[in-house]
Design a protein around this motif. Structure first.
Motif, PDB file in Angstrom:
ATOM      1  N   SER A 182      63.081 -22.404   6.396  1.00 54.09           N
ATOM      2  CA  SER A 182      62.281 -23.446   5.756  1.00 54.09           C
ATOM      3  C   SER A 182      61.365 -24.063   6.808  1.00 54.09           C
ATOM      4  O   SER A 182      61.803 -24.352   7.931  1.00 54.09           O
ATOM      5  CB  SER A 182      63.176 -24.530   5.151  1.00 54.09           C
ATOM      6  OG  SER A 182      64.013 -23.985   4.150  1.00 54.09           O
ATOM      7  N   VAL A 183      60.112 -24.265   6.437  1.00 50.67           N
ATOM      8  CA  VAL A 183      59.103 -24.762   7.372  1.00 50.67           C
ATOM      9  C   VAL A 183      58.747 -26.202   7.019  1.00 50.67           C
ATOM     10  O   VAL A 183      58.454 -26.516   5.865  1.00 50.67           O
ATOM     11  CB  VAL A 183      57.835 -23.886   7.328  1.00 50.67           C
ATOM     12  CG1 VAL A 183      56.752 -24.458   8.251  1.00 50.67           C
ATOM     13  CG2 VAL A 183      58.161 -22.453   7.711  1.00 50.67           C
ATOM     14  N   ALA A 213      51.359 -16.345   3.328  1.00 53.11           N
ATOM     15  CA  ALA A 213      51.501 -15.341   4.388  1.00 53.11           C
ATOM     16  C   ALA A 213      52.915 -14.794   4.506  1.00 53.11           C
ATOM     17  O   ALA A 213      53.104 -13.598   4.783  1.00 53.11           O
ATOM     18  CB  ALA A 213      51.061 -15.932   5.723  1.00 53.11           C
ATOM     19  N   LEU A 214      53.932 -15.654   4.301  1.00 54.69           N
ATOM     20  CA  LEU A 214      55.316 -15.250   4.529  1.00 54.69           C
ATOM     21  C   LEU A 214      56.215 -15.836   3.442  1.00 54.69           C
ATOM     22  O   LEU A 214      55.974 -16.951   2.971  1.00 54.69           O
ATOM     23  CB  LEU A 214      55.791 -15.731   5.904  1.00 54.69           C
ATOM     24  CG  LEU A 214      55.131 -15.084   7.131  1.00 54.69           C
ATOM     25  CD1 LEU A 214      55.424 -15.901   8.380  1.00 54.69           C
ATOM     26  CD2 LEU A 214      55.619 -13.658   7.300  1.00 54.69           C
ATOM     27  N   PRO A 215      57.278 -15.135   3.075  1.00 57.39           N
ATOM     28  CA  PRO A 215      58.140 -15.587   1.968  1.00 57.39           C
ATOM     29  C   PRO A 215      59.206 -16.585   2.417  1.00 57.39           C
ATOM     30  O   PRO A 215      60.421 -16.341   2.284  1.00 57.39           O
ATOM     31  CB  PRO A 215      58.765 -14.286   1.474  1.00 57.39           C
ATOM     32  CG  PRO A 215      58.882 -13.439   2.706  1.00 57.39           C
ATOM     33  CD  PRO A 215      57.660 -13.769   3.528  1.00 57.39           C
ATOM     34  N   PHE A 216      58.792 -17.723   2.939  1.00 59.07           N
ATOM     35  CA  PHE A 216      59.743 -18.733   3.382  1.00 59.07           C
ATOM     36  C   PHE A 216      60.480 -19.337   2.187  1.00 59.07           C
ATOM     37  O   PHE A 216      59.973 -19.361   1.056  1.00 59.07           O
ATOM     38  CB  PHE A 216      59.028 -19.844   4.155  1.00 59.07           C
ATOM     39  CG  PHE A 216      58.516 -19.428   5.507  1.00 59.07           C
ATOM     40  CD1 PHE A 216      59.409 -19.113   6.522  1.00 59.07           C
ATOM     41  CD2 PHE A 216      57.157 -19.347   5.766  1.00 59.07           C
ATOM     42  CE1 PHE A 216      58.959 -18.732   7.780  1.00 59.07           C
ATOM     43  CE2 PHE A 216      56.691 -18.973   7.013  1.00 59.07           C
ATOM     44  CZ  PHE A 216      57.590 -18.662   8.018  1.00 59.07           C
ATOM     45  N   ARG A 217      61.679 -19.862   2.448  1.00 57.90           N
ATOM     46  CA  ARG A 217      62.418 -20.587   1.413  1.00 57.90           C
ATOM     47  C   ARG A 217      61.593 -21.761   0.899  1.00 57.90           C
ATOM     48  O   ARG A 217      61.404 -21.941  -0.305  1.00 57.90           O
ATOM     49  CB  ARG A 217      63.729 -21.141   1.986  1.00 57.90           C
ATOM     50  CG  ARG A 217      64.888 -20.165   2.061  1.00 57.90           C
ATOM     51  CD  ARG A 217      66.096 -20.929   2.620  1.00 57.90           C
ATOM     52  NE  ARG A 217      67.306 -20.120   2.631  1.00 57.90           N
ATOM     53  CZ  ARG A 217      68.477 -20.549   3.109  1.00 57.90           C
ATOM     54  NH1 ARG A 217      68.579 -21.779   3.602  1.00 57.90           N
ATOM     55  NH2 ARG A 217      69.535 -19.766   3.090  1.00 57.90           N
ATOM     56  N   ARG A 218      61.135 -22.584   1.828  1.00 57.78           N
ATOM     57  CA  ARG A 218      60.352 -23.768   1.480  1.00 57.78           C
ATOM     58  C   ARG A 218      59.315 -23.999   2.576  1.00 57.78           C
ATOM     59  O   ARG A 218      59.557 -23.691   3.746  1.00 57.78           O
ATOM     60  CB  ARG A 218      61.229 -25.014   1.365  1.00 57.78           C
ATOM     61  CG  ARG A 218      62.254 -24.970   0.271  1.00 57.78           C
ATOM     62  CD  ARG A 218      63.237 -26.137   0.408  1.00 57.78           C
ATOM     63  NE  ARG A 218      62.603 -27.434   0.222  1.00 57.78           N
ATOM     64  CZ  ARG A 218      63.182 -28.593   0.542  1.00 57.78           C
ATOM     65  NH1 ARG A 218      64.395 -28.610   1.091  1.00 57.78           N
ATOM     66  NH2 ARG A 218      62.566 -29.731   0.323  1.00 57.78           N
ATOM     67  N   VAL A 219      58.194 -24.555   2.191  1.00 59.03           N
ATOM     68  CA  VAL A 219      57.192 -25.040   3.144  1.00 59.03           C
ATOM     69  C   VAL A 219      56.802 -26.442   2.692  1.00 59.03           C
ATOM     70  O   VAL A 219      56.165 -26.612   1.652  1.00 59.03           O
ATOM     71  CB  VAL A 219      55.948 -24.125   3.203  1.00 59.03           C
ATOM     72  CG1 VAL A 219      54.922 -24.710   4.175  1.00 59.03           C
ATOM     73  CG2 VAL A 219      56.329 -22.706   3.614  1.00 59.03           C
ATOM     74  N   ASN A 220      57.232 -27.436   3.435  1.00 62.64           N
ATOM     75  CA  ASN A 220      56.975 -28.839   3.077  1.00 62.64           C
ATOM     76  C   ASN A 220      56.076 -29.515   4.103  1.00 62.64           C
ATOM     77  O   ASN A 220      56.007 -29.086   5.261  1.00 62.64           O
ATOM     78  CB  ASN A 220      58.285 -29.616   2.978  1.00 62.64           C
ATOM     79  CG  ASN A 220      58.956 -29.440   1.632  1.00 62.64           C
ATOM     80  OD1 ASN A 220      58.772 -28.418   0.957  1.00 62.64           O
ATOM     81  ND2 ASN A 220      59.746 -30.433   1.231  1.00 62.64           N
ATOM     82  N   GLU A 244      68.514 -30.736   7.718  1.00 60.59           N
ATOM     83  CA  GLU A 244      69.928 -30.478   7.431  1.00 60.59           C
ATOM     84  C   GLU A 244      70.077 -29.485   6.281  1.00 60.59           C
ATOM     85  O   GLU A 244      70.901 -28.556   6.338  1.00 60.59           O
ATOM     86  CB  GLU A 244      70.638 -31.794   7.092  1.00 60.59           C
ATOM     87  CG  GLU A 244      70.820 -32.702   8.302  1.00 60.59           C
ATOM     88  CD  GLU A 244      71.271 -34.102   7.930  1.00 60.59           C
ATOM     89  OE1 GLU A 244      71.233 -34.434   6.705  1.00 60.59           O
ATOM     90  OE2 GLU A 244      71.661 -34.871   8.832  1.00 60.59           O
ATOM     91  N   GLU A 245      69.292 -29.663   5.228  1.00 60.71           N
ATOM     92  CA  GLU A 245      69.362 -28.748   4.084  1.00 60.71           C
ATOM     93  C   GLU A 245      68.894 -27.349   4.464  1.00 60.71           C
ATOM     94  O   GLU A 245      69.451 -26.346   3.991  1.00 60.71           O
ATOM     95  CB  GLU A 245      68.514 -29.289   2.934  1.00 60.71           C
ATOM     96  CG  GLU A 245      68.614 -28.458   1.664  1.00 60.71           C
ATOM     97  CD  GLU A 245      67.805 -29.045   0.525  1.00 60.71           C
ATOM     98  OE1 GLU A 245      67.526 -28.302  -0.447  1.00 60.71           O
ATOM     99  OE2 GLU A 245      67.442 -30.242   0.592  1.00 60.71           O
ATOM    100  N   ALA A 246      67.877 -27.278   5.335  1.00 67.76           N
ATOM    101  CA  ALA A 246      67.352 -25.974   5.758  1.00 67.76           C
ATOM    102  C   ALA A 246      68.407 -25.159   6.487  1.00 67.76           C
ATOM    103  O   ALA A 246      68.379 -23.914   6.451  1.00 67.76           O
ATOM    104  CB  ALA A 246      66.130 -26.164   6.647  1.00 67.76           C
ATOM    105  N   ASN A 247      69.357 -25.826   7.127  1.00 68.39           N
ATOM    106  CA  ASN A 247      70.372 -25.127   7.912  1.00 68.39           C
ATOM    107  C   ASN A 247      71.580 -24.685   7.092  1.00 68.39           C
ATOM    108  O   ASN A 247      72.476 -24.017   7.630  1.00 68.39           O
ATOM    109  CB  ASN A 247      70.829 -26.027   9.071  1.00 68.39           C
ATOM    110  CG  ASN A 247      69.824 -26.042  10.210  1.00 68.39           C
ATOM    111  OD1 ASN A 247      69.573 -25.023  10.854  1.00 68.39           O
ATOM    112  ND2 ASN A 247      69.230 -27.207  10.455  1.00 68.39           N
ATOM    113  N   LEU A 248      71.611 -25.023   5.814  1.00 66.08           N
ATOM    114  CA  LEU A 248      72.724 -24.601   4.971  1.00 66.08           C
ATOM    115  C   LEU A 248      72.648 -23.109   4.665  1.00 66.08           C
ATOM    116  O   LEU A 248      71.563 -22.515   4.659  1.00 66.08           O
ATOM    117  CB  LEU A 248      72.714 -25.401   3.665  1.00 66.08           C
ATOM    118  CG  LEU A 248      72.910 -26.921   3.774  1.00 66.08           C
ATOM    119  CD1 LEU A 248      72.782 -27.561   2.393  1.00 66.08           C
ATOM    120  CD2 LEU A 248      74.257 -27.248   4.407  1.00 66.08           C
TER     121      LEU A 248
END
Length: 310
Positions: A182-183, A213-220, A244-248
């Motif tokens: 997640s970015v 460009a890339l299939p990230f989970r989230r970009v916020n 914290e959520e990104a590291n789950l």
């Protein structure tokens, strides 16, 4: 006594008026033929921050007479830069404002340049304080003493189409498994809520390039609201929750600063959390140099305005 103009008097007056008109026309033509100089306004920071800006602008300085005014629209630093350009024979100055938001210090800059009323005349003995990033609008405010004309940029880096490619470059360099990552693109942010929403919307438009460009989970996109403690506290809570959520579930967070240079205070904000970042702002990159060059080209082909007396 009434004096009647003779035909000779009229012809003389017309001739004199013609001479003045020709002289004025020649002066305007001389201005158009004179080189365009570039004044880059940048927030300024420590030696490393300033050095990165100077290094990025060095190639531009080989193509144009160029000076940098560090500070948040500070009259003293602007006067020094303008005077240096004038000493180099520059009569038309393109002012490129190297800020994230095009709104930042825009009206204040217009006042200092004499393009809008509001700044008092230059004092007899102007002060030359060093740059303090916390001084804000407490820095020197007076109208420049100059005979130059100015064209002023109004686009910020948040609006710059070139920044999408910079963000993608940063994301590609930091990513190794985008589907698990997640970015968070993180900026300074202003105090006014409406202006902050405009920051978020504009930076989010640049973030679309990363999403494509890339299939990230989230970009916020977030802003820290760094200089406003109550708003900063709420922003810090959202930023830490995102990381914290990104590291789950085996994921990880990538942090990309949307700052001119450096990582700012983000390390302290995310203390104790796991994330990936190279600490780079938007420079060093070729994208910011390209943006500066585009601003110059747009300004140099448009009108230049003389300072008024208001």
């Amino acid at each position: 006594m009434i004096r009647y103009l003779t035909r000779r008097d009229s012809l003389f007056a017309l001739t004199a008026a013609g001479v003045f008109a020709v002289a004025a026309g020649l002066a305007r033509a001389a201005d158009l033929d004179s080189p365009v100089g570039v004044l880059v306004m940048a927030h300024g920071g420590g030696a490393k921050w300033n050095g990165e800006v100077e290094e990025m602008l060095a190639p531009v300085g080989r193509d144009y007479p160029l000076e940098i005014a560090f500070g948040m629209a500070d009259s003293a630093s602007l006067q020094d830069a303008v005077s240096r350009l004038e000493a180099r024979g520059v009569r038309r100055i393109a002012v490129v404002r190297l800020f994230i938001s095009g709104e930042s210090w825009l009206e204040r800059t217009r006042q200092i340049l004499g393009l809008r009323p509001g700044a008092p005349p230059r004092p007899v003995a102007p002060t030359h304080r060093g740059h303090d990033p916390h001084q804000g609008h407490g820095m020197d405010l007076w109208r420049l003493h100059t005979t130059a004309t100015f064209a002023l940029s109004t686009e910020g880096l948040a609006d710059a189409r070139e920044m999408g490619a910079v963000l993608v470059e940063r994301a590609r360099a930091l990513s190794n498994a985008p589907r698990r990552e997640s970015v968070l693109i993180l900026g300074h942010g202003p105090g006014d809520d409406g202006e902050n929403q405009r920051w978020l919307a504009r930076i989010d438009a640049r973030a679309e390039a990363v999403r494509a460009a890339l299939p990230f989970r989230r970009v916020n996109v977030e802003t820290l609201r760094e200089d406003w403690p109550e708003k900063r506290a709420a922003a810090e809570g959202r930023i830490r929750a995102f990381v914290e959520e990104a590291n789950l579930d085996g994921g990880r967070a990538i942090i990309i600063p949307y700052r001119v240079a450096g990582f700012g205070p983000y390390a302290s904000v995310m203390e104790g959390l796991s994330y990936i970042s190279d600490g780079k702002g938007l420079i060093p990159s070729s994208g910011v140099e390209q943006w500066v060059r585009r601003q110059i080209e747009e300004l140099r082909t448009g009108p230049f305005h003389a300072p008024g007396g208001g």
